[in-house]
Design an enzyme around this catalytic site. Structure first.
Site, PDB file in Angstrom:
ATOM      1  N   HIS A   1      44.364 -18.669 -59.679  1.00  0.00           N
ATOM      2  CA  HIS A   1      42.658 -18.028 -58.770  1.00  0.00           C
ATOM      3  C   HIS A   1      42.855 -17.024 -59.051  1.00  0.00           C
ATOM      4  O   HIS A   1      44.481 -16.303 -59.125  1.00  0.00           O
ATOM      5  CB  HIS A   1      43.568 -18.483 -57.456  1.00  0.00           C
ATOM      6  CG  HIS A   1      42.844 -17.813 -55.982  1.00  0.00           C
ATOM      7  ND1 HIS A   1      41.421 -17.602 -56.152  1.00  0.00           N
ATOM      8  CD2 HIS A   1      43.185 -16.224 -55.535  1.00  0.00           C
ATOM      9  CE1 HIS A   1      41.161 -16.554 -55.326  1.00  0.00           C
ATOM     10  NE2 HIS A   1      41.900 -15.765 -55.629  1.00  0.00           N
TER      11      HIS A   1
ATOM     12  N   ASP B   1      38.982 -20.801 -42.232  1.00  0.00           N
ATOM     13  CA  ASP B   1      38.897 -19.437 -42.619  1.00  0.00           C
ATOM     14  C   ASP B   1      37.280 -19.248 -43.075  1.00  0.00           C
ATOM     15  O   ASP B   1      37.227 -17.531 -42.924  1.00  0.00           O
ATOM     16  CB  ASP B   1      39.066 -19.699 -44.203  1.00  0.00           C
ATOM     17  CG  ASP B   1      39.279 -18.908 -45.498  1.00  0.00           C
ATOM     18  OD1 ASP B   1      39.767 -17.320 -45.210  1.00  0.00           O
ATOM     19  OD2 ASP B   1      38.687 -18.644 -45.913  1.00  0.00           O
TER      20      ASP B   1
ATOM     21  N   ARG C   1      35.754 -11.581 -39.929  1.00  0.00           N
ATOM     22  CA  ARG C   1      36.745 -10.002 -40.463  1.00  0.00           C
ATOM     23  C   ARG C   1      36.108  -9.033 -40.985  1.00  0.00           C
ATOM     24  O   ARG C   1      36.463  -7.567 -41.722  1.00  0.00           O
ATOM     25  CB  ARG C   1      37.872 -10.673 -41.464  1.00  0.00           C
ATOM     26  CG  ARG C   1      38.965 -11.537 -41.096  1.00  0.00           C
ATOM     27  CD  ARG C   1      39.631 -11.856 -41.898  1.00  0.00           C
ATOM     28  NE  ARG C   1      40.177 -11.244 -43.052  1.00  0.00           N
ATOM     29  CZ  ARG C   1      40.617 -12.332 -43.942  1.00  0.00           C
ATOM     30  NH1 ARG C   1      40.812 -12.953 -44.154  1.00  0.00           N
ATOM     31  NH2 ARG C   1      41.259 -11.028 -44.835  1.00  0.00           N
TER      32      ARG C   1
ATOM     33  N   SER D   1      44.011 -17.152 -45.866  1.00  0.00           N
ATOM     34  CA  SER D   1      42.324 -17.273 -46.656  1.00  0.00           C
ATOM     35  C   SER D   1      42.529 -17.512 -47.694  1.00  0.00           C
ATOM     36  O   SER D   1      42.218 -18.772 -47.898  1.00  0.00           O
ATOM     37  CB  SER D   1      41.914 -16.111 -45.898  1.00  0.00           C
ATOM     38  OG  SER D   1      39.974 -15.962 -46.944  1.00  0.00           O
TER      39      SER D   1
ATOM     40  N   LYS E   1      42.593 -22.112 -48.721  1.00  0.00           N
ATOM     41  CA  LYS E   1      41.718 -22.776 -49.530  1.00  0.00           C
ATOM     42  C   LYS E   1      42.020 -23.473 -50.992  1.00  0.00           C
ATOM     43  O   LYS E   1      41.567 -24.276 -51.899  1.00  0.00           O
ATOM     44  CB  LYS E   1      40.600 -21.700 -50.299  1.00  0.00           C
ATOM     45  CG  LYS E   1      39.538 -21.646 -48.951  1.00  0.00           C
ATOM     46  CD  LYS E   1      38.816 -20.305 -48.591  1.00  0.00           C
ATOM     47  CE  LYS E   1      39.391 -18.792 -48.944  1.00  0.00           C
ATOM     48  NZ  LYS E   1      38.344 -17.939 -48.549  1.00  0.00           N
TER      49      LYS E   1
HETATM   50  N1  URA Z   1      39.578 -13.700 -50.630  1.00  0.00           N
HETATM   51  C1  URA Z   1      39.752 -14.649 -49.750  1.00  0.00           C
HETATM   52  O1  URA Z   1      39.260 -15.858 -50.248  1.00  0.00           O
HETATM   53  N2  URA Z   1      39.777 -14.326 -48.537  1.00  0.00           N
HETATM   54  C2  URA Z   1      40.205 -12.940 -48.599  1.00  0.00           C
HETATM   55  O2  URA Z   1      40.921 -12.857 -47.174  1.00  0.00           O
HETATM   56  C3  URA Z   1      40.245 -11.822 -49.837  1.00  0.00           C
HETATM   57  C4  URA Z   1      40.086 -12.262 -50.307  1.00  0.00           C
END
Ligand code: URA
Length: 444
Positions: A82, A161, A168, A183, A187
């Site tokens: 990631h 999320d 957010r 977050s 995922k």
């Molecule tokens: N990327 C995400 O998936 N979540 C965040 O909070 C910030 C960047």
């Protein structure tokens, strides 16, 4: 669960239990807790923070708000990467087939570009026919058949999320390390992985511009991964100029294919080989990151990584003939040349504003519903430290949009600094973060 007491507890800096967070977040997903109470909670976290254990519990609650994909029938240790995102960051397109060609299965759920950063899904969708909206069953089938899959997030992955991220965005609570970490990791952990490599960017084109903040985020992400039983290694890498030479969607696919076919692209491939080496190491196919890097290099030089990419394109519905013959892709209506206003050395790029300019050319979105023009983008001819003569080409722009006001080429030229002396060389891979903490990256 009393939502007001729950919010008050966080507001006064106390630690929340997993059960308390589970009850509050589940009630939010079902609509029993309204947006205004969730907003208050998010702001309380923004100011009071969360301990490492609390952040791991928070991530676990978000992860289990949806489905966790089961890839136990796919042999081998499944490893993903990631990146926190940047400008010209096309690493996933090269890395995923390269690592899969080394025998490590790569399940990858990626995002779209928003703001100044590009997204892997938009790049892949610039390949005619390529499908990223796979169902979970299709996702499982593609990785079983090809050893890799690149797809978008479905409704079933971390729904808490999805809802909280949107909130957010409009309540000024994005920039909180525990919220970002929860977050991202909820995922990633839903993908069915055994291990994870993280690329946390730092510098003028990164989400976190200060090095210390990037290290803090990398450490939080690594600590959550490990607390959840997944081997996790993070790297902090520099994003002070676009990675490689192309910024856009189709032009980034073309550059990735050229690299997969052996073209030298030093900065892009340095990051790709380090992250890939760590993935091959965590996948059990090398005894160190350095050995993993050599395994990755041979996957590229032998042509196996490129063949794997072609296989992925075909399996996910893309027209491989465009990859084999990129020249047949439609051309942009305008292609202005950006010429150097002076002789000297390239000393810097305003990378964030270059990402914003690429968005205005059509390569990204200003809001989530905007359409992307896959042809739009910028091809840079120079990198930091290169010498340039006055009048020489700095970059080429590709767009269907006529500029309104100041010409595109003048705006881009203003974002590139040129000085009389070459700038000091700085490393691209700054540090590695593992279970023992952050240390300078000394491998090569
Ligand atoms: N990327 C995400 O998936 N979540 C965040 O909070 C910030 C960047």
């Amino acid at each position: 669960m009393n939502p007001v007491e729950f919010i008050r507890k966080k507001r006064s800096g106390q630690t929340l239990s997993r059960k308390e967070m589970h009850d509050f977040i589940s009630a939010y997903v079902t609509g029993e807790v309204p947006d205004y109470q969730m907003s208050a909670f998010l702001m309380a976290v923004y100011f009071s923070g969360m301990s490492r254990e609390e952040t791991a519990a928070f991530t676990d609650v978000m992860l289990h708000s949806g489905r966790v994909i089961d890839l136990s029938s796919v042999p081998g240790r499944k490893v993903d990467k990631h990146s926190t995102g940047g400008v010209g960051d096309k690493v996933s397109l090269i890395l995923a087939p390269m690592v899969a060609a080394c025998g490590v299965p790569v399940p990858m759920i990626s995002g779209r570009g928003l703001g100044h950063t590009g997204g892997t899904l938009d790049k892949l969708e610039s390949i005619p026919g390529f499908r990223t909206n796979l169902s979970i069953e299709e996702y499982q089938r593609v990785i079983s058949e090809t050893g890799l899959v690149l797809s978008g997030q479905t409704e079933e992955i971390a729904p808490a999320d999805r809802k909280m991220y949107a909130l957010r965005d409009v309540t000024a609570t994005i920039e909180s390390i525990p919220l970002i970490a929860g977050s991202i990791m909820s995922k990633k952990l839903a993908e069915g992985i055994d291990a994870l490599v993280l690329d946390v960017k730092t510098g003028s084109g990164a989400f976190m511009q200060r090095y210390e903040e990037s290290v803090e985020l990398a450490s939080a992400l690594v600590s959550i991964g490990r607390a959840m039983g997944k081997e996790t290694i993070g790297f902090v890498t520099r994003m002070n100029e676009p990675l490689g030479t192309a910024v856009g969607n189709w032009c980034e696919v073309v550059e990735s294919v050229e690299c997969l076919r052996g073209k030298k692209c030093p900065d892009l491939m340095e990051v790709t080989y380090v992250l890939g080496g760590a993935m091959v190491f965590l996948g059990g196919k090398a005894s160190s990151i350095e050995e993993g890097m050599r395994t990755c290099e041979s996957a590229v030089w032998s042509g196996r990584a490129y063949e794997k990419f072609l296989e992925l394109v075909r399996v996910q519905g893309g027209e491989a003939s465009y990859i084999e013959n990129p020249g047949k892709y439609p051309k942009a209506a305008f292609s202005p040349r950006v010429e150097s206003p002076a002789s000297g050395y390239i000393t810097g790029f305003d990378t964030r504003l270059i990402g914003v300019l690429a968005t205005e050319l059509g390569a990204g979105r200003m809001s989530v519903d905007d359409d992307i023009d896959p042809k739009a983008g910028i091809l840079f001819k120079k990198k930091i430290g290169d010498h340039i003569e006055k009048g020489e080409t700095l970059a080429m722009i590709q767009t269907d949009r006529p500029s309104r006001g100041r010409p595109w080429e003048e705006r881009l030229a203003a974002l590139i600094s040129i000085g009389p002396e070459p700038p000091e060389r700085t490393p691209l891979i700054l540090s590695i973060v593992d279970g023992e903490g952050a240390k300078p990256w000394g491998g090569s």
